[in-house]
Design a protein around this motif. Structure first.
Motif, PDB file in Angstrom:
ATOM      1  N   HIS A 119       9.915 -35.449  46.647  1.00 61.94           N
ATOM      2  CA  HIS A 119      10.241 -35.254  48.029  1.00 61.94           C
ATOM      3  C   HIS A 119       8.969 -35.810  48.628  1.00 61.94           C
ATOM      4  O   HIS A 119       8.652 -34.872  49.609  1.00 61.94           O
ATOM      5  N   SER A 120       8.629 -37.088  48.810  1.00 61.59           N
ATOM      6  CA  SER A 120       7.823 -37.822  49.365  1.00 61.59           C
ATOM      7  C   SER A 120       8.000 -37.655  50.974  1.00 61.59           C
ATOM      8  O   SER A 120       9.243 -38.351  51.149  1.00 61.59           O
ATOM      9  N   PRO A 121       7.172 -37.020  52.038  1.00 62.27           N
ATOM     10  CA  PRO A 121       7.559 -37.321  53.412  1.00 62.27           C
ATOM     11  C   PRO A 121       7.999 -38.615  53.826  1.00 62.27           C
ATOM     12  O   PRO A 121       8.387 -38.851  54.666  1.00 62.27           O
ATOM     13  N   HIS A 163       9.094 -43.538  42.861  1.00 65.97           N
ATOM     14  CA  HIS A 163       9.086 -42.324  42.471  1.00 65.97           C
ATOM     15  C   HIS A 163      10.130 -41.669  41.575  1.00 65.97           C
ATOM     16  O   HIS A 163       9.893 -40.463  40.907  1.00 65.97           O
ATOM     17  N   ARG A 164      11.244 -42.291  41.891  1.00 65.17           N
ATOM     18  CA  ARG A 164      12.512 -41.892  41.110  1.00 65.17           C
ATOM     19  C   ARG A 164      12.830 -42.796  40.052  1.00 65.17           C
ATOM     20  O   ARG A 164      13.977 -42.755  39.421  1.00 65.17           O
ATOM     21  N   ASP A 165      11.935 -43.626  39.697  1.00 66.10           N
ATOM     22  CA  ASP A 165      12.349 -44.783  38.572  1.00 66.10           C
ATOM     23  C   ASP A 165      12.020 -44.220  37.238  1.00 66.10           C
ATOM     24  O   ASP A 165      10.847 -43.770  36.990  1.00 66.10           O
ATOM     25  N   PRO A 166      12.897 -43.817  36.404  1.00 64.55           N
ATOM     26  CA  PRO A 166      12.764 -43.583  34.955  1.00 64.55           C
ATOM     27  C   PRO A 166      11.984 -44.264  34.204  1.00 64.55           C
ATOM     28  O   PRO A 166      11.381 -43.705  33.152  1.00 64.55           O
ATOM     29  N   GLU A 167      11.533 -45.366  34.611  1.00 62.40           N
ATOM     30  CA  GLU A 167      10.682 -46.370  33.723  1.00 62.40           C
ATOM     31  C   GLU A 167       9.142 -45.770  33.834  1.00 62.40           C
ATOM     32  O   GLU A 167       8.335 -45.807  33.253  1.00 62.40           O
ATOM     33  N   PHE A 168       8.830 -45.326  34.985  1.00 60.75           N
ATOM     34  CA  PHE A 168       7.741 -44.734  35.576  1.00 60.75           C
ATOM     35  C   PHE A 168       7.707 -43.128  35.379  1.00 60.75           C
ATOM     36  O   PHE A 168       6.270 -42.792  35.177  1.00 60.75           O
ATOM     37  N   PHE A 177      -0.267 -47.391  41.100  1.00 63.07           N
ATOM     38  CA  PHE A 177       0.662 -48.032  42.421  1.00 63.07           C
ATOM     39  C   PHE A 177       2.050 -47.657  42.054  1.00 63.07           C
ATOM     40  O   PHE A 177       3.113 -48.547  42.562  1.00 63.07           O
ATOM     41  N   THR A 178       2.570 -46.543  41.183  1.00 63.18           N
ATOM     42  CA  THR A 178       3.930 -46.113  41.123  1.00 63.18           C
ATOM     43  C   THR A 178       3.994 -44.714  41.728  1.00 63.18           C
ATOM     44  O   THR A 178       5.055 -44.444  42.087  1.00 63.18           O
ATOM     45  N   TYR A 179       2.642 -44.298  42.176  1.00 62.67           N
ATOM     46  CA  TYR A 179       2.801 -42.839  42.846  1.00 62.67           C
ATOM     47  C   TYR A 179       2.202 -43.245  44.038  1.00 62.67           C
ATOM     48  O   TYR A 179       0.739 -43.295  44.160  1.00 62.67           O
ATOM     49  N   LEU A 180       2.852 -42.934  45.183  1.00 63.60           N
ATOM     50  CA  LEU A 180       2.108 -43.491  46.559  1.00 63.60           C
ATOM     51  C   LEU A 180       2.622 -42.462  47.660  1.00 63.60           C
ATOM     52  O   LEU A 180       3.250 -43.210  48.871  1.00 63.60           O
ATOM     53  N   PRO A 181       2.572 -41.331  47.530  1.00 60.33           N
ATOM     54  CA  PRO A 181       2.954 -40.329  48.593  1.00 60.33           C
ATOM     55  C   PRO A 181       2.013 -40.488  49.904  1.00 60.33           C
ATOM     56  O   PRO A 181       2.730 -40.211  50.910  1.00 60.33           O
ATOM     57  N   PHE A 182       0.881 -41.049  49.741  1.00 63.10           N
ATOM     58  CA  PHE A 182       0.129 -41.408  50.994  1.00 63.10           C
ATOM     59  C   PHE A 182       0.060 -42.622  51.391  1.00 63.10           C
ATOM     60  O   PHE A 182      -0.856 -43.101  51.938  1.00 63.10           O
ATOM     61  N   GLY A 183       0.860 -43.666  50.751  1.00 60.97           N
ATOM     62  CA  GLY A 183       0.297 -45.190  50.784  1.00 60.97           C
ATOM     63  C   GLY A 183      -0.339 -45.455  49.919  1.00 60.97           C
ATOM     64  O   GLY A 183      -1.093 -44.994  48.876  1.00 60.97           O
TER      65      GLY A 183
END
Length: 533
Positions: free
Chosen positions: A396-398, A434-439, A462-468
């Motif tokens: 749930h990334s804002p 964030h919701r890609d099952p490959e990652f 570069f697949t997890y970017l909650p703050f850009g």
């Protein structure tokens, strides 16, 4: 009156021509990607690919996920933001190039609100562009170092104590709407850390500072229509003098901040808060007290070229609205982003009691080792707390997406070939990644173990970017996380989160606006713990 057959034909022809003209106008440019053999989503006239949001068919996170999945199998694809073609990146390597490696080609965000149209947004760090942004970012970075966060820690922690004291007064077991509760906490945090104001919005729910903040951060239907208007025609919106922030709200925050600064200057008041740091920045006396800036990538902008540019007389002069805009952006981000994160994490902890128990054990042990004191070092030593927040931000990334605007011609280093020109927009679909099952295998599962010491290095960069990502990432991410951690440590050392009849399971994000919330509210049960600290 009976129309002749000739007149009917003339009217029919005129109507047909008008319909045809409207169709061509509404589809102008919608063949941009097909002519270049670029995979893209099928647009509708005028709205492009935005109709699911405009007609409230999908929530914003689900909309971004649909866009991401709509170009599955490709490194990038095309999207039509109304009539404007936009490139959507799916490939982590391309995201790295755009946001970090070749950042000088993608220096800016798309800014709907310029300084002339909406100065309190247009002058904010997020909206500033080019050298103005570089100068402001390099000036403000020392304000967000860990040493500055440590100085503000006790101010935030006092709000955490205030929050727990309020909850204890409500009873041993209570049912509460978390969004209302935590926005009052975040409001008080911003009031004290930014302006040195003591609000206590829990005991005084109708205080003007909270009411104005609520109005500022609630993006309902009217605000959404304004955003659409600015997306379609900023010049027309400016001509019509339609603003996002009302004059009443602008005058309130402007007067509040200017009065605070004047009192401090007149009386020589020094306080470890954001206004003091901004006043130092304006005077050029804000110093970086540690090696490194607030975040790693941001240090790249402090280049010799940039220093030379401002040494040649191009240094920007700070005006009152420059300070007000940064303070307001700090308020907006701290009020809404942190409260949203708190709502999601409390829901997850209630739904997954085993995770909550393990987190409470870590909190209890840490407090025991620190004589019951909640300190900056103690809070930041909690590894499982980091894991829980990281996984919550993944699901749930804002910030469900971010963007970059091309400022120099750039050839995407991939097939099919595509050239971006100055003014072209690139989207980075954070929620899709964030919701890609490959990652992230089994992406809908809440599993903090993804971010354990053993597993976090397995996450593809570069697949997890909650703050850009890169120099344009969120400058206030340290503060946001600190504010959230403090609230959680205070609450969970005294209470258990419980599922109640109105707890949203599973969470369904509202389709009614831009804010990430749920219809009916984030209802949670709170039960006093038998042993607390």
């Amino acid at each position: 009156m009976i129309l002749s057959m000739g007149t009917l034909w003339e009217w029919a022809l005129l109507i047909s021509l008008l319909i045809l003209a409207a169709y061509f106008l509404g589809t102008w440019g919608h063949d941009h990607f097909s002519k270049r053999n670029i995979p893209s989503l099928k647009p509708v006239p005028f709205l492009g690919n935005n109709s699911p949001i405009i007609f409230r068919q999908r929530s914003f996170p689900d909309f971004i996920l649909d866009v991401y999945n709509g170009i599955k199998g490709h490194k990038y694809g095309g999207f039509y933001d109304f009539l404007k073609p936009v490139i959507v990146l799916r490939d982590p390597e391309l995201i790295k190039m755009v946001t970090v490696k070749d950042f000088e080609h993608f220096l800016d965000h798309r800014a709907l609100f310029t300084e002339e149209i909406e100065p309190l947004f247009g002058k904010g760090l997020f909206s500033l562009q080019g050298h103005k942004w570089k100068h402001m970012r390099s000036t403000l970075s020392p304000a967000f170092t860990s040493s500055k966060m440590k100085n503000m820690f006790m101010l935030v922690s006092e709000c955490g104590v205030q929050l727990v004291d309020f909850l204890h007064q409500l009873g041993n077991i209570i049912e509460i709407e978390m969004k209302d509760l935590v926005t009052r906490y975040t409001n008080d945090v911003i009031a004290t850390t930014a302006l040195g104001i003591a609000c206590d919005s829990l005991k005084n729910p109708q205080n003007e500072f909270y009411i104005m903040g609520k109005e500022l951060t609630t993006m309902g239907a009217i605000a959404q229509m304004k955003f659409i208007g600015y997306s379609l025609s900023p010049k027309l919106m400016k001509t019509l003098n339609i603003k996002l922030i009302s004059d009443k709200m602008s005058n309130f925050f402007r007067s509040l901040i200017l009065d605070t600064m004047k009192i401090r200057e007149d009386k020589g008041i020094v306080r470890s808060d954001m206004i003091h740091l901004l006043m130092q920045a304006r005077k050029g006396t804000l110093q970086n007290e540690e090696n490194g800036a607030a975040d790693g990538p941001a240090i790249k902008i402090n280049s010799m070229k940039l220093k030379k540019t401002y040494a040649q007389g191009k240094k920007l002069k700070w005006e009152d609205d420059d300070i007000i805009a940064q303070a307001l952006l700090f308020y907006f981000a701290g009020f809404e982003t942190v409260s949203t994160l708190m709502c999601f994490v409390s829901n997850q902890l209630a739904v997954y009691p085993d995770v909550q128990t393990r987190l409470q054990q870590e909190i209890d042990q840490t407090l025991q080792e620190n004589d019951g004191k909640i300190t900056y070092e103690a809070v930041h030593s909690m590894k499982y707390l980091d894991m829980v927040l990281s996984e919550t931000l993944r699901i749930h990334s804002p910030a469900v997406m971010t963007d970059r605007k091309c400022v120099k011609t750039y050839n995407l280093p991939t097939e099919p070939a595509y050239t971006l020109h100055p003014g072209d927009i690139v989207w980075i679909p954070v929620h899709g990644l964030h919701r890609d099952p490959e990652f992230f295998p089994d992406p809908d599962k809440f599993d903090p173990e993804r971010f354990s010491e053993e597993n976090k290095d397995k996450i593809k960069p570069f697949t997890y970017l909650p703050f850009g990502s890169g120099p344009r990432n969120c400058i206030g991410n340290r503060f946001a996380l600190m504010e959230t951690k403090i609230a959680l440590v205070h609450i969970l050392s005294h209470f258990n989160f419980l599922v109640v009849s109105r707890t949203p399971i599973p969470i369904q994000i509202t389709k009614k606006g831009i804010n990430l919330t749920v219809d009916g509210g984030f209802w949670i049960g709170l039960e006093e713990r038998v042993q607390n600290h």
